[in-house]
Scaffold this motif. Sequence first.
Motif, short mmCIF file in Angstrom:
data_model
loop_
_atom_site.label_atom_id
_atom_site.label_comp_id
_atom_site.label_asym_id
_atom_site.label_seq_id
_atom_site.Cartn_x
_atom_site.Cartn_y
_atom_site.Cartn_z
N SER A 1 -1.85 -2.06 -9.80
CA SER A 1 -0.77 -1.73 -10.73
C SER A 1 -0.01 -2.97 -11.20
CB SER A 1 0.20 -0.75 -10.06
OG SER A 1 0.61 -1.23 -8.79
N ARG B 1 -5.87 1.42 -0.74
CA ARG B 1 -5.94 2.88 -0.80
C ARG B 1 -4.57 3.47 -1.15
NH1 ARG B 1 -4.22 6.15 2.75
NH2 ARG B 1 -4.23 4.58 4.42
N ARG B 2 -3.53 2.96 -0.49
CA ARG B 2 -2.18 3.46 -0.74
C ARG B 2 -1.71 3.10 -2.15
NH1 ARG B 2 0.95 0.82 3.98
NH2 ARG B 2 2.75 1.85 3.00
N ALA B 3 -2.16 1.96 -2.65
CA ALA B 3 -1.78 1.56 -4.01
C ALA B 3 -2.44 2.47 -5.03
CB ALA B 3 -2.18 0.11 -4.25
N ARG B 4 -3.68 2.88 -4.77
CA ARG B 4 -4.40 3.74 -5.70
C ARG B 4 -3.76 5.13 -5.79
NH1 ARG B 4 -8.89 1.42 -7.62
NH2 ARG B 4 -9.90 -0.25 -6.41
N THR B 5 -3.11 5.56 -4.72
CA THR B 5 -2.44 6.86 -4.73
C THR B 5 -1.00 6.76 -5.22
OG1 THR B 5 -1.69 6.65 -2.43
CG2 THR B 5 -3.87 7.64 -2.80
N GLY B 6 -0.55 5.53 -5.50
CA GLY B 6 0.81 5.33 -5.98
C GLY B 6 1.84 5.17 -4.90
N GLU B 7 1.39 5.19 -3.64
CA GLU B 7 2.33 5.04 -2.52
C GLU B 7 2.90 3.63 -2.46
OE1 GLU B 7 2.37 5.40 2.36
OE2 GLU B 7 0.62 6.08 1.22
N VAL B 8 2.05 2.64 -2.76
CA VAL B 8 2.49 1.24 -2.81
C VAL B 8 2.57 0.84 -4.28
CG1 VAL B 8 1.95 -1.14 -2.20
CG2 VAL B 8 1.46 0.71 -0.58
N LYS B 9 3.77 0.43 -4.71
CA LYS B 9 3.99 0.07 -6.11
C LYS B 9 3.74 -1.42 -6.33
CE LYS B 9 5.53 4.29 -6.74
NZ LYS B 9 4.73 5.30 -7.46
#
Length: 205
Positions: free
Chosen positions: A162, A148-156
């Motif tokens: 990504s 979820r955090r990766a989809r929002t760009g929080e986790v690169k």
Amino acid sequence: MVKSSNTVWHHATVTRARRAQMNGHRSAVLWFTGLSGAGKSTLAHAVEESLHQQRCHTFVLDGDNVRHGLCSDLGFSAEDRGENIRRVGEAAKLLVESGAVVMTAFISPFRLDRDRARGLFPHGDFIEIWCNAPMEVCEKRDVKGLYRRARTGEVKEFTRISSPYESPLSPELEVDTGSLPLEVCVGQVLDMLRLRGVITEMANE
């Protein structure tokens, strides 16, 4: 990375072959690879528990644990991930020399990095195990919320969001960790170890 020219490999009198004879089993590395949430660590530790109960010498190199110490200076860029796997491969090589059945639980998303790790070992000592679980299953298991955090760009640089995951082309074993019960997956790994002569039927007694 430049190697020092002032070091010489020391050959010990207690050899890997002597350790195998004492232990009653061969040493090898089981390289578990797969997406985050595919069940790599769960399966690796369950296999280790079974082997330990059979009095085998074992050790698990777990992704999160290694990044707490040995690789705490690395990030998640492709370059850092490559260095992470290089260090893990070298650590696994030393542990295999010590006589242990070593399990590594890392996403290790790039084939080149996995192939380089394989190249550190004699033929037959590197056993690639693909924990193949669909991405939707992995996301459902994600208690940390990383997808979820990766989809929002929080986790690169997150694998399959990504950053790519390059599936093994010819692993020694492919395990359907997305749908099979854990005990069935463990059984498949143990059967393969017996087939390859790492452990014997005697190890069950």
